[in-house]
Write a protein that holds these residues in place. Sequence first.
Motif, PDB file in Angstrom:
ATOM      1  N   GLU A  10       3.172  -4.528  -2.853  1.00  0.00           N
ATOM      2  CA  GLU A  10       3.950  -3.570  -2.784  1.00  0.00           C
ATOM      3  C   GLU A  10       5.429  -3.048  -3.986  1.00  0.00           C
ATOM      4  OE1 GLU A  10       4.150   0.029  -2.042  1.00  0.00           O
ATOM      5  OE2 GLU A  10       2.118  -0.138  -0.984  1.00  0.00           O
TER       6      GLU A  10
ATOM      7  N   GLN B 126      -0.822   4.114  -3.390  1.00  0.00           N
ATOM      8  CA  GLN B 126       0.623   4.320  -1.685  1.00  0.00           C
ATOM      9  C   GLN B 126      -0.098   5.040  -0.705  1.00  0.00           C
ATOM     10  OE1 GLN B 126       3.103   2.369  -2.593  1.00  0.00           O
ATOM     11  NE2 GLN B 126       1.640   1.097  -3.974  1.00  0.00           N
TER      12      GLN B 126
ATOM     13  N   ALA C  29       4.601   9.002  -0.776  1.00  0.00           N
ATOM     14  CA  ALA C  29       3.512   8.766  -1.313  1.00  0.00           C
ATOM     15  C   ALA C  29       2.326  10.002  -1.503  1.00  0.00           C
ATOM     16  CB  ALA C  29       2.789   7.709  -0.816  1.00  0.00           C
TER      17      ALA C  29
END
Length: 179
Positions: free
Chosen positions: A54, A130, A171
Amino acid sequence: MKRSIVLTAVAVAFISTSAAAQSVGEKTGVNSVLGVAPSTADFVKEVAISDMLEIQAGKIAEQKGSAEEKRFAAQMIADHTKTSSELKGLVTSGEGVQIPSGLDSSSQSKLDKLRETKPDNFASQYDPMQVSAHKDAVSLFERYAKSGDNPKLKDWAGKTLPTLRHHLEMAQALDNDRK
């Protein structure tokens, strides 16, 4: 018909017990499908790798993403840096659990693909990545918070879940805006 049901039940029981013993279940996704908590070692490994991915993907998004993706990426970098630090504070070497120092091959491949993506096509790679990553993270943390075997990590997983659920919502909104 009854025989196939019995065989299926036996197969599921075998997979769940062998998955717990060998840690194969977490790697293959079997534990998630069955709702089985990851081992502490698997939980720590998955969290650490997810955080590293991430953070690094966020840095790429800050260069190639839209304004909205850049804002999202900055939030991911900040929040996942925080969870990485918290995880390191919770895991002691005496517990026989090691925090990986680098990405696994699957995560490295995802990162390499993002690096190679042109800015015009970046959203089509980053946004769904994501969503998928945060669905996996929510599942991992939910299962560990419910049935993990390390009380400190179990409590931390439960406290971290609201943030991860919010990340997932963000996301999904990012991915929906792209479509």
